[in-house]
Design a protein around this motif. Structure first.
Motif, PDB file in Angstrom:
ATOM      1  N   UNK A 218      -9.513  -2.858  -6.425  1.00  0.00           N
ATOM      2  CA  UNK A 218      -8.729  -1.788  -5.812  1.00  0.00           C
ATOM      3  C   UNK A 218      -7.879  -2.322  -4.662  1.00  0.00           C
ATOM      4  N   UNK A 219      -8.435  -3.239  -3.870  1.00  0.00           N
ATOM      5  CA  UNK A 219      -7.668  -3.812  -2.775  1.00  0.00           C
ATOM      6  C   UNK A 219      -6.455  -4.572  -3.313  1.00  0.00           C
ATOM      7  N   UNK A 220      -6.624  -5.253  -4.434  1.00  0.00           N
ATOM      8  CA  UNK A 220      -5.488  -5.940  -5.046  1.00  0.00           C
ATOM      9  C   UNK A 220      -4.431  -4.941  -5.483  1.00  0.00           C
ATOM     10  N   UNK A 221      -4.872  -3.793  -6.008  1.00  0.00           N
ATOM     11  CA  UNK A 221      -3.918  -2.773  -6.424  1.00  0.00           C
ATOM     12  C   UNK A 221      -3.225  -2.141  -5.225  1.00  0.00           C
ATOM     13  N   UNK A 222      -3.942  -1.985  -4.118  1.00  0.00           N
ATOM     14  CA  UNK A 222      -3.323  -1.495  -2.886  1.00  0.00           C
ATOM     15  C   UNK A 222      -2.226  -2.452  -2.415  1.00  0.00           C
ATOM     16  N   UNK A 223      -2.475  -3.745  -2.542  1.00  0.00           N
ATOM     17  CA  UNK A 223      -1.471  -4.742  -2.154  1.00  0.00           C
ATOM     18  C   UNK A 223      -0.230  -4.633  -3.039  1.00  0.00           C
ATOM     19  N   UNK A 224      -0.439  -4.426  -4.342  1.00  0.00           N
ATOM     20  CA  UNK A 224       0.700  -4.247  -5.241  1.00  0.00           C
ATOM     21  C   UNK A 224       1.468  -2.979  -4.895  1.00  0.00           C
ATOM     22  N   UNK A 225       0.742  -1.917  -4.592  1.00  0.00           N
ATOM     23  CA  UNK A 225       1.381  -0.661  -4.207  1.00  0.00           C
ATOM     24  C   UNK A 225       2.235  -0.852  -2.953  1.00  0.00           C
ATOM     25  N   UNK A 226       1.724  -1.629  -1.994  1.00  0.00           N
ATOM     26  CA  UNK A 226       2.477  -1.884  -0.757  1.00  0.00           C
ATOM     27  C   UNK A 226       3.765  -2.660  -1.044  1.00  0.00           C
ATOM     28  N   UNK A 227       3.700  -3.639  -1.956  1.00  0.00           N
ATOM     29  CA  UNK A 227       4.897  -4.376  -2.338  1.00  0.00           C
ATOM     30  C   UNK A 227       5.936  -3.444  -2.940  1.00  0.00           C
ATOM     31  N   UNK A 228       5.487  -2.589  -3.825  1.00  0.00           N
ATOM     32  CA  UNK A 228       6.412  -1.663  -4.488  1.00  0.00           C
ATOM     33  C   UNK A 228       7.007  -0.669  -3.489  1.00  0.00           C
ATOM     34  N   UNK A 229       6.181  -0.191  -2.556  1.00  0.00           N
ATOM     35  CA  UNK A 229       6.665   0.767  -1.552  1.00  0.00           C
ATOM     36  C   UNK A 229       7.701   0.149  -0.617  1.00  0.00           C
ATOM     37  N   UNK A 230       7.645  -1.178  -0.457  1.00  0.00           N
ATOM     38  CA  UNK A 230       8.563  -1.856   0.464  1.00  0.00           C
ATOM     39  C   UNK A 230       9.931  -2.143  -0.152  1.00  0.00           C
ATOM     40  N   UNK A 231      10.088  -1.889  -1.443  1.00  0.00           N
ATOM     41  CA  UNK A 231      11.372  -2.166  -2.083  1.00  0.00           C
ATOM     42  C   UNK A 231      12.498  -1.344  -1.451  1.00  0.00           C
ATOM     43  N   UNK A 232      13.608  -1.992  -1.205  1.00  0.00           N
ATOM     44  CA  UNK A 232      14.799  -1.293  -0.705  1.00  0.00           C
ATOM     45  C   UNK A 232      15.584  -0.644  -1.844  1.00  0.00           C
ATOM     46  N   UNK A 233      15.427  -1.165  -3.065  1.00  0.00           N
ATOM     47  CA  UNK A 233      16.172  -0.642  -4.210  1.00  0.00           C
ATOM     48  C   UNK A 233      15.873   0.840  -4.424  1.00  0.00           C
ATOM     49  N   UNK A 234      16.912   1.598  -4.757  1.00  0.00           N
ATOM     50  CA  UNK A 234      16.779   3.013  -5.053  1.00  0.00           C
ATOM     51  C   UNK A 234      17.436   3.328  -6.390  1.00  0.00           C
ATOM     52  N   UNK A 235      16.810   4.213  -7.137  1.00  0.00           N
ATOM     53  CA  UNK A 235      17.368   4.691  -8.391  1.00  0.00           C
ATOM     54  C   UNK A 235      17.859   6.113  -8.165  1.00  0.00           C
ATOM     55  N   UNK A 236      19.172   6.306  -8.229  1.00  0.00           N
ATOM     56  CA  UNK A 236      19.772   7.608  -7.919  1.00  0.00           C
ATOM     57  C   UNK A 236      19.276   8.137  -6.577  1.00  0.00           C
ATOM     58  N   UNK A 237      19.177   7.231  -5.598  1.00  0.00           N
ATOM     59  CA  UNK A 237      18.778   7.622  -4.260  1.00  0.00           C
ATOM     60  C   UNK A 237      17.291   7.791  -4.059  1.00  0.00           C
ATOM     61  N   UNK A 238      16.480   7.514  -5.071  1.00  0.00           N
ATOM     62  CA  UNK A 238      15.037   7.720  -4.985  1.00  0.00           C
ATOM     63  C   UNK A 238      14.299   6.394  -5.131  1.00  0.00           C
ATOM     64  N   UNK A 239      13.146   6.309  -4.456  1.00  0.00           N
ATOM     65  CA  UNK A 239      12.271   5.153  -4.645  1.00  0.00           C
ATOM     66  C   UNK A 239      11.717   5.164  -6.065  1.00  0.00           C
ATOM     67  N   UNK A 240      11.414   3.988  -6.599  1.00  0.00           N
ATOM     68  CA  UNK A 240      10.897   3.909  -7.963  1.00  0.00           C
ATOM     69  C   UNK A 240       9.541   4.591  -8.101  1.00  0.00           C
ATOM     70  N   UNK A 241       8.673   4.431  -7.096  1.00  0.00           N
ATOM     71  CA  UNK A 241       7.361   5.091  -7.103  1.00  0.00           C
ATOM     72  C   UNK A 241       6.590   4.770  -8.383  1.00  0.00           C
ATOM     73  N   UNK A 242       6.378   3.482  -8.604  1.00  0.00           N
ATOM     74  CA  UNK A 242       5.746   3.032  -9.840  1.00  0.00           C
ATOM     75  C   UNK A 242       4.272   3.404  -9.928  1.00  0.00           C
ATOM     76  N   UNK A 243       3.596   3.373  -8.808  1.00  0.00           N
ATOM     77  CA  UNK A 243       2.180   3.722  -8.809  1.00  0.00           C
ATOM     78  C   UNK A 243       1.754   4.224  -7.441  1.00  0.00           C
ATOM     79  N   UNK A 244       0.654   4.946  -7.430  1.00  0.00           N
ATOM     80  CA  UNK A 244       0.033   5.396  -6.199  1.00  0.00           C
ATOM     81  C   UNK A 244      -1.436   4.990  -6.243  1.00  0.00           C
ATOM     82  N   UNK A 245      -1.894   4.384  -5.180  1.00  0.00           N
ATOM     83  CA  UNK A 245      -3.277   3.915  -5.112  1.00  0.00           C
ATOM     84  C   UNK A 245      -3.921   4.508  -3.880  1.00  0.00           C
ATOM     85  N   UNK A 246      -5.114   5.039  -4.054  1.00  0.00           N
ATOM     86  CA  UNK A 246      -5.847   5.617  -2.940  1.00  0.00           C
ATOM     87  C   UNK A 246      -7.302   5.173  -2.984  1.00  0.00           C
TER      88      UNK A 246
END
Length: 259
Positions: A218-246
């Motif tokens: 789970x900690x590894x997945x949290x790290x991946x989630x953090x990488x994805x959340x840090x992306x500057x790229x936007x699709x039609x003005x929105x973050x990609x939001x590939x996954x959510x980990x809690x």
């Protein structure tokens, strides 16, 4: 009571099958929740994410490059690095994902074997079916997960088939035992007593160890989630939001561990 044991087994099996479903909320252990609208496919060249509903429909990650729906997109240097790390981290997590999926399903099969041994009208036949399910499970996991491949559909289908074929046979035997107990068969009634505790004793040490492994994954997945959340790229003005980990705390305090 045996009904409680069977409900627990059914819940565990349903969770395992859900691991291969696109858009499903998956729990690695009792506290780590992973939610994604995408189906993940991994091959030697690329990490591929697809979904039926919503946009974008498809993304391809390949060594720091990103393909979105119908074209390669322009990325900054930092986003390219983040995507490359995301892909590497996903590939690195595959062996442990396979091991955890195998162990979780095997624990469910062990529990089914315990039920068969205690209550089955034909325990040898049921145990043979459980052994066959283990072989099917290993073959399915090898086919679905590896450092250069992952198919959520194959994983879910494989686990569902392996475990699902053993369940009806055990439930049929247990149903006969319950009927016999209710009709006054004292010996069968005594067999039903403390069944939950007996099964728990058989699988609890492995389940505890699996929970610890799940927390590390789970900690590894949290790290991946953090990488994805840090992306500057936007699709039609929105973050990609590939996954959510809690990762929920053991005291279930709301919101802790949320990314």
């Amino acid at each position: 009571m045996p009904s409680l044991t069977l409900f627990r087994l059914a819940a565990a099996i349903a969770t395992l099958v859900a691991c291969g479903a696109a858009g499903a909320e998956v729990r690695i252990d009792g506290r780590c929740e992973i939610d994604s609208p995408y189906q993940l496919t991994l091959n030697e060249r690329s990490l591929i994410l697809t979904r039926q509903d919503g946009e974008p429909k498809a993304l391809v990650m390949r060594q720091g490059r990103l393909f979105v729906d119908d074209r390669w997109v322009e990325l900054g240097a930092q986003d390219s690095q983040r995507l490359a790390e995301f892909e590497r981290g996903t590939r690195a997590a595959m062996p442990e994902t396979q091991a955890i999926a195998r162990e979780a399903a095997d624990i469910a099969l062990v529990a089914l074997g315990e039920v068969a041994a205690k209550l089955g009208n034909h325990p040898d036949r049921t145990q043979a079916k459980v052994a066959q399910a283990r072989k099917q499970l290993d073959a399915s996991l090898r086919d679905a997960i590896g450092p250069t491949r992952f198919s959520g559909k194959r994983l879910g289908d494989g686990i569902g088939k392996a475990v699902g074929e053993a369940v009806p046979l055990v439930i049929g035997d247990v149903g006969g035992a319950v009927s016999a107990a209710l009709s006054g068969d004292v010996k069968r009634f005594e067999q039903l007593d403390n069944l939950d505790a007996q099964i728990e004793a058989a699988v609890q040490p492995r389940a505890d160890a699996l929970e610890r492994r799940g927390e590390r994954l789970c900690q590894r997945m949290l790290d991946l989630d953090a990488l994805e959340n840090a992306l500057s790229y936007r699709f039609d003005g929105r973050a990609l939001d590939l996954l959510k980990v809690e990762l929920k705390p053991k005291d279930d305090t709301p919101g802790a561990g949320k990314r």
